[in-house]
Design an enzyme around this catalytic site. Structure first.
Site, short mmCIF file in Angstrom:
data_model
loop_
_atom_site.label_atom_id
_atom_site.label_comp_id
_atom_site.label_asym_id
_atom_site.label_seq_id
_atom_site.Cartn_x
_atom_site.Cartn_y
_atom_site.Cartn_z
N GLY A 37 0.84 -1.19 0.00
CA GLY A 37 0.00 0.00 0.00
C GLY A 37 0.88 1.24 0.00
CG LEU A 38 -0.76 4.80 -1.85
CD1 LEU A 38 -1.92 5.82 -1.83
CD2 LEU A 38 0.24 5.18 -2.94
CB SER A 39 4.31 6.42 1.82
OG SER A 39 4.87 6.99 2.97
N GLY A 40 2.14 5.66 4.34
CA GLY A 40 1.13 6.22 5.25
C GLY A 40 -0.17 5.45 5.27
CB SER A 41 -1.56 2.67 3.26
OG SER A 41 -0.46 1.78 3.25
N GLY A 42 -0.59 2.54 6.50
CA GLY A 42 -0.70 1.80 7.77
C GLY A 42 0.03 0.47 7.77
CE LYS A 43 4.00 0.23 3.08
NZ LYS A 43 3.51 1.62 2.96
CB SER A 44 5.08 0.28 9.80
OG SER A 44 5.83 0.48 8.63
CB SER A 111 5.64 -4.17 -2.99
OG SER A 111 4.67 -4.28 -1.99
N1 LIG Z 1 10.54 8.33 -3.23
C1 LIG Z 1 9.96 7.60 -2.28
N2 LIG Z 1 8.82 6.92 -2.53
C2 LIG Z 1 8.26 6.20 -1.54
N3 LIG Z 1 8.75 6.07 -0.28
C3 LIG Z 1 9.89 6.74 0.01
C4 LIG Z 1 10.53 7.53 -0.98
N4 LIG Z 1 11.64 8.07 -0.40
C5 LIG Z 1 11.70 7.64 0.85
N5 LIG Z 1 10.63 6.83 1.11
C6 LIG Z 1 10.47 6.13 2.41
O1 LIG Z 1 10.77 4.76 2.11
C7 LIG Z 1 9.74 3.92 2.56
C8 LIG Z 1 9.33 2.91 1.47
O2 LIG Z 1 10.31 1.95 1.28
P1 LIG Z 1 9.93 0.57 0.58
O3 LIG Z 1 11.17 -0.23 0.62
O4 LIG Z 1 8.71 0.01 1.19
O5 LIG Z 1 9.58 1.05 -0.92
S1 LIG Z 1 9.45 0.16 -2.25
O6 LIG Z 1 8.64 -1.03 -1.88
O7 LIG Z 1 10.79 -0.21 -2.69
O8 LIG Z 1 8.77 1.02 -3.23
C9 LIG Z 1 8.55 4.78 2.88
O9 LIG Z 1 8.06 4.23 4.09
P2 LIG Z 1 6.49 4.00 4.37
O10 LIG Z 1 5.95 5.39 4.61
O11 LIG Z 1 6.52 3.17 5.62
O12 LIG Z 1 5.86 3.31 3.22
C10 LIG Z 1 9.11 6.18 3.03
O13 LIG Z 1 9.32 6.46 4.39
N1 LIG Z 2 -6.22 1.90 10.69
C1 LIG Z 2 -5.71 3.11 10.94
N2 LIG Z 2 -6.53 4.10 11.30
C2 LIG Z 2 -6.04 5.33 11.56
N3 LIG Z 2 -4.73 5.66 11.51
C3 LIG Z 2 -3.87 4.70 11.18
C4 LIG Z 2 -4.32 3.38 10.87
N4 LIG Z 2 -3.23 2.65 10.54
C5 LIG Z 2 -2.15 3.48 10.64
N5 LIG Z 2 -2.56 4.70 11.05
C6 LIG Z 2 -1.68 5.88 11.23
O1 LIG Z 2 -1.23 6.26 9.94
C7 LIG Z 2 0.12 6.68 10.00
C8 LIG Z 2 0.94 5.89 9.00
O2 LIG Z 2 1.03 4.55 9.42
P1 LIG Z 2 2.28 3.65 9.07
O3 LIG Z 2 2.03 2.32 9.72
O4 LIG Z 2 3.56 4.35 9.38
O5 LIG Z 2 2.09 3.53 7.48
P2 LIG Z 2 3.09 2.97 6.39
O6 LIG Z 2 3.98 1.96 7.05
O7 LIG Z 2 2.18 2.37 5.35
O8 LIG Z 2 3.82 4.16 5.87
C9 LIG Z 2 0.57 6.50 11.45
O9 LIG Z 2 0.51 7.76 12.06
C10 LIG Z 2 -0.43 5.56 12.03
O10 LIG Z 2 -0.63 5.78 13.41
#
Ligand SMILES: Nc1ncnc2c1ncn2[C@@H]1O[C@H](COP(=O)(O)OS(=O)(=O)O)[C@@H](OP(=O)(O)O)[C@H]1O
Ligand SMILES: Nc1ncnc2c1ncn2[C@@H]1O[C@H](COP(=O)(O)OP(=O)(O)O)[C@@H](O)[C@H]1O
Length: 207
Positions: A37-44, A111
């Site tokens: 899922g997108l960055s910030g979608s809640g994966k971690s 991914s």
């Molecule tokens: N350009 C760009 N695009 C997306 N994300 C970025 C980028 N630069 C840095 N980050 C940070 O790297 C985290 C994503 O790494 P991933 O290894 O999951 O990415 S990928 O699967 O290879 O696309 C991602 O973490 P998450 O927010 O947890 O998804 C970001 O914190």
């Molecule tokens: N189900 C949910 N409802 C509301 N907020 C969430 C939920 N899952 C994650 N969050 C919040 O969204 C933000 C991003 O979550 P994070 O796990 O870091 O996402 P990712 O790993 O996809 O970037 C964090 O501040 C987290 O607390």
């Protein structure tokens, strides 16, 4: 003797203790739960909630988180398409080893490309790869922006940021979709429990 990639004259070694024996010991099925899922979608966050819930049930899991793996094994990789593919390929291979160890391996990676996710699925036996799409709209992820990365991307200070000026290919087919849309507010632990229900219903939490 065989040749694999650049390795020549190599031979596979088997051990009498196999995956099935380790699963018996652990009373679970080794598998890969692939969170995308997108960055910030809640994966971690969901990965942690899932691992905590499994731990409380006496089940062994391990998280491979994209951000964390990029601190070590994958620190040589950028966010160009080919490096993202290599990131996914390596983590897919590591996840396969964990699954073979009998562990429930949870991966947490953007991914973004379907072909890379499909290639990881193809590494594993049928049923051992459980793809979970965390389907949270861009505007919700952007409003959360816990690391301030969307803000930097919108300002042009990060180039090639997923969802802004880099693609995310949504899933054609996957085992589980976790949705966060409109008034449908699910907590991370609600979402983790949806995955646990799938694992229980499909026999992954017993030998
Ligand atoms: N350009 C760009 N695009 C997306 N994300 C970025 C980028 N630069 C840095 N980050 C940070 O790297 C985290 C994503 O790494 P991933 O290894 O999951 O990415 S990928 O699967 O290879 O696309 C991602 O973490 P998450 O927010 O947890 O998804 C970001 O914190
Ligand atoms: N189900 C949910 N409802 C509301 N907020 C969430 C939920 N899952 C994650 N969050 C919040 O969204 C933000 C991003 O979550 P994070 O796990 O870091 O996402 P990712 O790993 O996809 O970037 C964090 O501040 C987290 O607390």
């Amino acid at each position: 003797m065989s040749n694999v990639g650049n390795s020549t004259n190599i031979m596979w070694h088997d051990c009498p203790i196999q995956k099935q024996d380790r699963q018996q010991l652990l009373q679970q099925q080794g598998c890969v739960i692939w969170l995308t899922g997108l960055s910030g979608s809640g994966k971690s966050t969901i990965a942690c909630a899932l691992s905590q819930s499994l731990h409380s049930k006496g089940k062994l899991s391990y998280i491979l988180d994209g951000d964390n793996i990029r601190h070590g094994l994958n620190q040589d990789l950028s966010f160009r398409a080919e490096d993202r593919s290599e990131n996914i390929r390596r983590i897919g291979e590591v996840a396969k080893l964990f699954a073979d160890a009998g562990v429930i391996c949870i991966t947490s990676l953007i991914s973004p490309y379907q072909k890379d996710r499909d290639a990881c699925r193809a590494l594993l036996s049928k049923g051992d790869f459980i793809e979970v799409f965390i389907d949270v709209p861009l505007h919700v992820c952007e409003a959360r922006d816990p690391k301030g990365l969307y803000k930097l991307a919108r300002a042009g200070k990060i180039k090639g940021f997923t969802g802004i000026d880099d693609p995310y290919e949504p899933l054609c087919s996957c085992e589980i979709v976790l949705q966060q849309k409109g008034s449908d507010c699910k907590s991370p632990s609600d979402m983790a429990e949806e995955v646990i229900s799938y694992l229980e219903e499909n026999g992954y939490l017993r030998a």
